[in-house]
Enzyme design. Structure first.
Site: not given
Ligand code: VGL
Ligand code: ZN
Length: 209
Positions: A109, A9, A154
């Site tokens: 995602k 990310d 994450c």
């Protein structure tokens, strides 16, 4: 031995100026670029938080809620976030300084509005897989280094799922290539990863090896 680097990310939304900025989030970009350039990895993959505008993890979708409140999503406790990384918006794009040319596979995602997906491998309720584990298995990955944003969400859940879903793979966490949302949460995340068998390394060590 097949060594892979997993970039979590590294998107505008989690960098200064983004909608869910992580302090110094942009500092991980040169680390990622140096590691990709080093030739130390056989494979580089990345995840991308990719939410519909009505995602249930957004405080905006819950009457009376404020970002960072603890709320509920599909009956489970859920931190309610500011709207972030909405599909096809600049907030969801990779940081412009990230060298994406070496990234072989991007795992999106968080597309299901009813469940959050901190891990790049599966939704938080573990019901739906993203496909990343299959991809890494197919590529014969034996060592996986994980870094990016955010350490306490994450990055942590991705590293833990890598251990869980890819038995036999050696998983490491690159500390200077990661930044977190909450300092206490970062400490706890590193402890949790360590307990699961995830070693902590620095990019300096990797580049010197
Ligand atoms: C993340 C909160 C919400 C992350 C994503 O990338 O760590 N955190 N969505
Ligand atoms: Zn998100």
């Amino acid at each position: 031995m097949t060594k892979a680097l997993l970039l979590i990310d590294i998107q505008n939304g989690f960098c200064p100026g983004g909608n869910l900025p992580v302090e110094d989030g942009d500092k991980v970009v040169p680390v990622a670029n140096a590691l990709m350039k080093s030739g130390r990895y056989d494979l580089v993959v990345a995840s991308q938080d990719w939410h519909p505008a009505n995602h249930g993890s957004f405080a905006s979708q819950h009457a009376g809620a404020t970002p960072f409140d603890l709320g509920e999503l599909s009956g489970k406790p859920q931190v309610l976030w500011p709207d972030h990384c909405v599909q096809n918006t600049p907030d969801a794009e990779f940081h412009p300084a990230l060298d994406i040319s070496a990234i072989a596979y991007v795992q999106k995602k968080g597309e299901n509005p009813a469940v959050d997906s901190y891990s790049a491998f599966r939704d938080n309720d573990h019901s739906a897989l993203t496909g990343l584990a299959d991809y890494l298995r197919r590529k014969g990955v034996t060592e996986l280094d994980v870094m990016g944003l955010a350490t306490d969400y994450c990055v942590k859940f991705s590293a833990l799922d890598a251990v869980d879903m890819l038995p036999g793979i050696k998983v490491r966490f690159i500390e200077d290539g990661s930044r977190g949302i909450d300092p206490q949460g970062v400490k706890a995340a590193i402890d949790e990863m360590k307990s699961a068998g995830v070693a902590t390394v620095s990019s300096r060590d990797i580049l010197a090896a």
